[in-house]
Design a protein around this motif. Structure first.
Motif, PDB file in Angstrom:
ATOM      1  N   THR A  10     -17.831 110.922  55.482  1.00 24.96           N
ATOM      2  CA  THR A  10     -18.392 110.559  54.352  1.00 24.96           C
ATOM      3  C   THR A  10     -18.674 111.516  53.206  1.00 24.96           C
ATOM      4  OG1 THR A  10     -19.813 109.515  55.908  1.00 24.96           O
ATOM      5  CG2 THR A  10     -20.755 109.499  53.780  1.00 24.96           C
ATOM      6  N   ALA A  11     -18.689 112.836  53.647  1.00 23.94           N
ATOM      7  CA  ALA A  11     -18.911 113.682  52.479  1.00 23.94           C
ATOM      8  C   ALA A  11     -17.509 113.929  51.615  1.00 23.94           C
ATOM      9  CB  ALA A  11     -19.284 115.273  53.036  1.00 23.94           C
ATOM     10  N   VAL A  12     -16.346 113.798  52.584  1.00 22.89           N
ATOM     11  CA  VAL A  12     -14.977 114.104  51.885  1.00 22.89           C
ATOM     12  C   VAL A  12     -14.840 112.787  51.100  1.00 22.89           C
ATOM     13  CG1 VAL A  12     -12.598 114.324  52.394  1.00 22.89           C
ATOM     14  CG2 VAL A  12     -14.257 115.484  53.690  1.00 22.89           C
ATOM     15  N   ALA A  13     -14.994 111.393  51.581  1.00 22.30           N
ATOM     16  CA  ALA A  13     -14.783 110.271  50.779  1.00 22.30           C
ATOM     17  C   ALA A  13     -15.674 110.568  49.611  1.00 22.30           C
ATOM     18  CB  ALA A  13     -15.465 109.178  51.582  1.00 22.30           C
ATOM     19  N   GLY A  14     -16.781 111.039  49.463  1.00 24.61           N
ATOM     20  CA  GLY A  14     -17.626 111.186  48.123  1.00 24.61           C
ATOM     21  C   GLY A  14     -16.720 112.190  47.179  1.00 24.61           C
ATOM     22  N   LEU A  15     -16.204 113.143  47.596  1.00 29.96           N
ATOM     23  CA  LEU A  15     -15.416 114.120  47.081  1.00 29.96           C
ATOM     24  C   LEU A  15     -14.221 113.489  46.357  1.00 29.96           C
ATOM     25  CD1 LEU A  15     -15.838 117.205  49.157  1.00 29.96           C
ATOM     26  CD2 LEU A  15     -17.179 116.982  47.106  1.00 29.96           C
ATOM     27  N   MET A  16     -13.889 112.476  46.918  1.00 25.32           N
ATOM     28  CA  MET A  16     -12.635 111.912  46.323  1.00 25.32           C
ATOM     29  C   MET A  16     -12.591 111.422  44.768  1.00 25.32           C
ATOM     30  SD  MET A  16      -9.841 112.114  48.285  1.00 25.32           S
ATOM     31  CE  MET A  16      -9.591 112.865  49.761  1.00 25.32           C
ATOM     32  N   TRP A  17     -14.179 111.288  44.761  1.00 28.70           N
ATOM     33  CA  TRP A  17     -14.505 110.783  43.032  1.00 28.70           C
ATOM     34  C   TRP A  17     -13.963 111.693  42.151  1.00 28.70           C
ATOM     35  CZ3 TRP A  17     -16.656 106.754  41.236  1.00 28.70           C
ATOM     36  CH2 TRP A  17     -17.103 106.415  39.800  1.00 28.70           C
ATOM     37  N   LEU A  18     -13.850 113.173  42.595  1.00 21.74           N
ATOM     38  CA  LEU A  18     -13.379 114.175  41.581  1.00 21.74           C
ATOM     39  C   LEU A  18     -11.902 113.907  41.033  1.00 21.74           C
ATOM     40  CD1 LEU A  18     -14.585 117.465  43.543  1.00 21.74           C
ATOM     41  CD2 LEU A  18     -15.551 116.350  41.436  1.00 21.74           C
ATOM     42  N   LEU A  19     -11.364 112.986  41.881  1.00 22.84           N
ATOM     43  CA  LEU A  19      -9.809 112.807  41.381  1.00 22.84           C
ATOM     44  C   LEU A  19      -9.916 111.728  40.051  1.00 22.84           C
ATOM     45  CD1 LEU A  19      -8.061 112.273  44.804  1.00 22.84           C
ATOM     46  CD2 LEU A  19      -7.861 114.235  43.284  1.00 22.84           C
ATOM     47  N   THR A  20     -10.940 110.951  39.722  1.00 15.20           N
ATOM     48  CA  THR A  20     -11.100 110.199  38.875  1.00 15.20           C
ATOM     49  C   THR A  20     -10.876 111.013  37.579  1.00 15.20           C
ATOM     50  OG1 THR A  20     -13.376 110.126  38.750  1.00 15.20           O
ATOM     51  CG2 THR A  20     -12.312 108.588  39.926  1.00 15.20           C
ATOM     52  N   GLY A  21     -11.400 112.446  37.514  1.00 16.19           N
ATOM     53  CA  GLY A  21     -11.210 113.217  36.244  1.00 16.19           C
ATOM     54  C   GLY A  21     -10.183 114.242  36.317  1.00 16.19           C
ATOM     55  N   GLY A  57      -3.853  95.834  41.724  1.00 16.36           N
ATOM     56  CA  GLY A  57      -2.503  95.047  41.683  1.00 16.36           C
ATOM     57  C   GLY A  57      -1.581  95.244  40.784  1.00 16.36           C
ATOM     58  N   GLY A  58      -1.720  95.881  39.722  1.00 15.82           N
ATOM     59  CA  GLY A  58      -0.965  96.380  38.983  1.00 15.82           C
ATOM     60  C   GLY A  58      -0.257  97.786  39.024  1.00 15.82           C
ATOM     61  N   GLY A  59      -0.951  98.492  39.853  1.00 17.08           N
ATOM     62  CA  GLY A  59      -0.598 100.086  40.030  1.00 17.08           C
ATOM     63  C   GLY A  59      -1.883 100.773  40.248  1.00 17.08           C
ATOM     64  N   VAL A  60      -1.958 101.801  40.951  1.00 13.22           N
ATOM     65  CA  VAL A  60      -3.247 102.858  41.046  1.00 13.22           C
ATOM     66  C   VAL A  60      -3.321 103.760  40.021  1.00 13.22           C
ATOM     67  CG1 VAL A  60      -4.331 104.102  42.914  1.00 13.22           C
ATOM     68  CG2 VAL A  60      -2.678 102.528  43.836  1.00 13.22           C
ATOM     69  N   ASP A  61      -4.445 103.528  39.302  1.00 15.61           N
ATOM     70  CA  ASP A  61      -4.916 104.674  38.369  1.00 15.61           C
ATOM     71  C   ASP A  61      -6.237 105.370  38.783  1.00 15.61           C
ATOM     72  OD1 ASP A  61      -6.721 102.897  37.425  1.00 15.61           O
ATOM     73  OD2 ASP A  61      -5.166 101.775  36.016  1.00 15.61           O
ATOM     74  N   GLN A  62      -6.729 106.268  37.674  1.00 17.40           N
ATOM     75  CA  GLN A  62      -7.849 106.839  38.047  1.00 17.40           C
ATOM     76  C   GLN A  62      -9.126 105.988  37.897  1.00 17.40           C
ATOM     77  OE1 GLN A  62      -6.548 110.245  35.336  1.00 17.40           O
ATOM     78  NE2 GLN A  62      -7.429 111.463  36.904  1.00 17.40           N
ATOM     79  N   GLY A  63      -8.901 104.829  37.070  1.00 17.38           N
ATOM     80  CA  GLY A  63     -10.049 104.030  37.007  1.00 17.38           C
ATOM     81  C   GLY A  63     -10.224 103.240  38.093  1.00 17.38           C
ATOM     82  N   ASN A  64      -9.346 102.514  38.849  1.00 15.07           N
ATOM     83  CA  ASN A  64      -9.543 101.637  39.964  1.00 15.07           C
ATOM     84  C   ASN A  64      -9.384 102.716  41.228  1.00 15.07           C
ATOM     85  OD1 ASN A  64      -6.690 102.331  40.734  1.00 15.07           O
ATOM     86  ND2 ASN A  64      -6.010 100.434  39.425  1.00 15.07           N
ATOM     87  N   TRP A  65      -9.167 104.145  41.152  1.00 17.52           N
ATOM     88  CA  TRP A  65      -9.373 104.799  42.055  1.00 17.52           C
ATOM     89  C   TRP A  65     -10.946 105.015  42.244  1.00 17.52           C
ATOM     90  CZ3 TRP A  65      -7.033 106.689  46.182  1.00 17.52           C
ATOM     91  CH2 TRP A  65      -7.560 107.764  46.934  1.00 17.52           C
ATOM     92  N   GLY A  66     -11.897 104.913  41.229  1.00 16.86           N
ATOM     93  CA  GLY A  66     -13.005 105.121  41.339  1.00 16.86           C
ATOM     94  C   GLY A  66     -13.665 103.988  42.112  1.00 16.86           C
ATOM     95  N   LEU A  67     -13.120 102.702  42.020  1.00 13.31           N
ATOM     96  CA  LEU A  67     -13.629 101.551  42.722  1.00 13.31           C
ATOM     97  C   LEU A  67     -13.565 101.749  44.277  1.00 13.31           C
ATOM     98  CD1 LEU A  67     -12.560  98.981  40.310  1.00 13.31           C
ATOM     99  CD2 LEU A  67     -14.824  99.730  40.711  1.00 13.31           C
ATOM    100  N   MET A  68     -12.332 102.283  44.467  1.00 17.10           N
ATOM    101  CA  MET A  68     -11.723 102.678  45.758  1.00 17.10           C
ATOM    102  C   MET A  68     -12.757 103.898  46.768  1.00 17.10           C
ATOM    103  SD  MET A  68      -7.622 102.720  45.730  1.00 17.10           S
ATOM    104  CE  MET A  68      -6.846 101.583  44.611  1.00 17.10           C
ATOM    105  N   VAL A  69     -13.272 104.640  45.783  1.00 19.17           N
ATOM    106  CA  VAL A  69     -14.220 105.690  46.532  1.00 19.17           C
ATOM    107  C   VAL A  69     -15.385 104.822  46.644  1.00 19.17           C
ATOM    108  CG1 VAL A  69     -15.242 107.828  45.733  1.00 19.17           C
ATOM    109  CG2 VAL A  69     -12.951 107.500  45.083  1.00 19.17           C
TER     110      VAL A  69
END
Length: 459
Positions: A349-360, A425-437
């Motif tokens: 859970t902690a590591v999943a939360g840290l994945m948010w850093l990749l949006t920046g 659907g159109g490709g993985v970017d930092q915006g939709n990565w935040g939704l995945m986190v």
């Protein structure tokens, strides 16, 4: 005259476990190597993100259907025989797959290859029981070795895949399996314990007892629901979702009445600890595979890194997974399976939360740190869940139980790939990565709650 194999000799025991480890590792290896080839396959075949994920989904659908079936066949006809049959199927399929003229046939080849690798794990779990008993070992030791091999294979898959794709092409992802499968087949044939007396029957009896309608119902319901979620046919989306739900309900109704069922739901009904292990592991797997399949696409598409570099950036995950697995085995001896499992899910859970850093930022040091951290809960939760499954079942049910356990992994992986297709659907970017986190955090909390409810069987 039947062959007798003595496994009390430590070198032969070690070699037998090594052969089983190699064979079982082919499934996680092939499920992960493909992660860095998705962008290349999209370019070669002219596909979008949702379509290219079928090369993953076909593998997992076949594995999900194949594992319980192969587990039952291993219990019935002999694990050594089923293991070698599976390895032979992998070798032949992977030798032919590079010549696939289109993407559809490539997905078919992946499905057939997955069916072959699906025979390995449940067969190995059954053989491990005999090996441990004859060598007077705790079952967790050889199981730990197999888990280390599987963890390592899944984790190094992107590294190996990146190198193979970069140097040769996606075709090499298939060809590399040929010598590995043949080696596993020959080792197990020579040193693994011979099968005990098992059932023998006609082909007609085998087909009748294999519950073909149940298998078709399981695969069909998953397929229709995934196609609806991915909006493959926009005009029929809700029809497919409704049909998939109806087929799933009919599947459950049939499996509770058919004997022997493809998916033994009655085993889960009378074994609450085992059901919780399965549920927790499926949810955990969905979080892990969000990272495993989503992150390589994010790094290639948003940061512009090539597949070889992306594979290397995933290397810390492999290293930490390997290091965490023996630690988790020792910790289970000292603290028990449940405490180790809870600790692993909390860290997840902690590591999943840290994945948010990749949006920046997608800087290499940050990616290396996060992949290293993700490797720890992967190794810990995988081996603890595996041991939880083992202690929650009787010896005569472990082949089937191990098959369903692996199916839970594939259900989690399928869930992750479908959700990636929905979010990006159109490709993985930092915006939709935040939704995945956000989705990963919600799933991590579910896994934590399920883990808190689990207790070891006392009967």
């Amino acid at each position: 005259m039947r062959q007798t194999v003595t496994v009390s000799n430590e070198p032969r025991t070690g070699l037998a476990v090594a052969g089983l480890s190699l064979g079982t590792a082919l499934n996680p290896l092939n499920s992960s190597m493909i992660a860095v080839a998705l962008v290349v396959l999209r370019a070669d075949f002219g596909l979008d993100v949702a379509t290219v994920t079928w090369v993953i989904t076909s593998f997992y659908l076949s594995s999900a259907a194949g594992q319980p079936l192969m587990g039952r066949l291993a219990d019935r006809f002999g694990p050594r025989r089923m293991f070698m049959l599976g390895m032979g199927l992998v070798a032949v399929t992977c030798a032919l797959a590079p010549f696939s003229p289109n993407f559809s046939l490539l997905c078919v080849a992946r499905a057939v290859m997955a069916l072959g690798t699906a025979a390995a794990y449940p067969s190995a779990v059954v053989m491990i029981g005999a090996i441990a008993q004859r060598a007077k070992l705790e079952s967790s030791r050889p199981l730990g070795r197999i888990q280390m091999a599987n963890t390592s294979a899944a984790a190094v898959g992107p590294v190996v895949g990146g190198l193979l794709v970069g140097l040769v092409g996606w075709e090499a992802l298939f060809l590399v399996n040929v010598p590995l499968a043949l080696a596993a087949l020959l080792i197990v044939r020579q040193v693994a314990p011979a099968d005990e007396a098992r059932e023998r029957g006609s082909l007609g009896e085998l087909v009748r007892d294999s519950d073909i309608p149940g298998i078709l119902g399981f695969v069909g319901s998953l397929l229709l629901v995934m196609m609806a979620l991915l909006n493959v046919a926009p005009g029929y989306r809700w029809w497919m979702l409704g049909a998939g739900t109806l087929i799933a309900a009919l599947f459950v109704w049939r499996e509770l009445r058919f004997s022997p069922p493809f998916l033994d739901l009655r085993l889960l009904g009378r074994n609450r600890p085992l059901m919780l292990v399965y549920l927790g592991f499926a949810v955990f797997s969905s979080v892990y595979y969000f990272v495993f399949f989503g992150l390589p696409q994010l790094l290639q598409e948003a940061a512009g890194y090539d597949p070889g570099l992306v594979g290397l950036l995933m290397l810390p995950l492999a290293t930490m997974s390997v290091l965490a697995t023996p630690w988790a085995v020792r910790a289970m001896y000292r603290f028990g399976v449940r405490r180790v499992l809870i600790a692993g899910v909390v860290l997840l859970t902690a590591v999943a939360g840290l994945m948010w850093l990749l949006t920046g930022s997608l800087s290499i040091p940050l990616v290396l740190a996060l992949t290293a951290l993700m490797g720890i809960p992967y190794g810990v939760v995988s081996i603890a869940s595996n041991q939880g499954m083992f202690v929650s079942t009787r010896a005569q049910e472990r082949g089937v139980a191990a098959g369903i356990f692996q199916t839970c992994r594939y259900v989690g992986a399928i869930t992750a790939t479908v959700m990636i297709g929905v979010f990006a659907g159109g490709g993985v970017d930092q915006g939709n990565w935040g939704l995945m986190v956000v989705a990963m955090l919600v799933l991590s909390m579910v896994a934590f709650l399920v883990t808190l409810l689990w207790r070891e069987r006392t009967d």
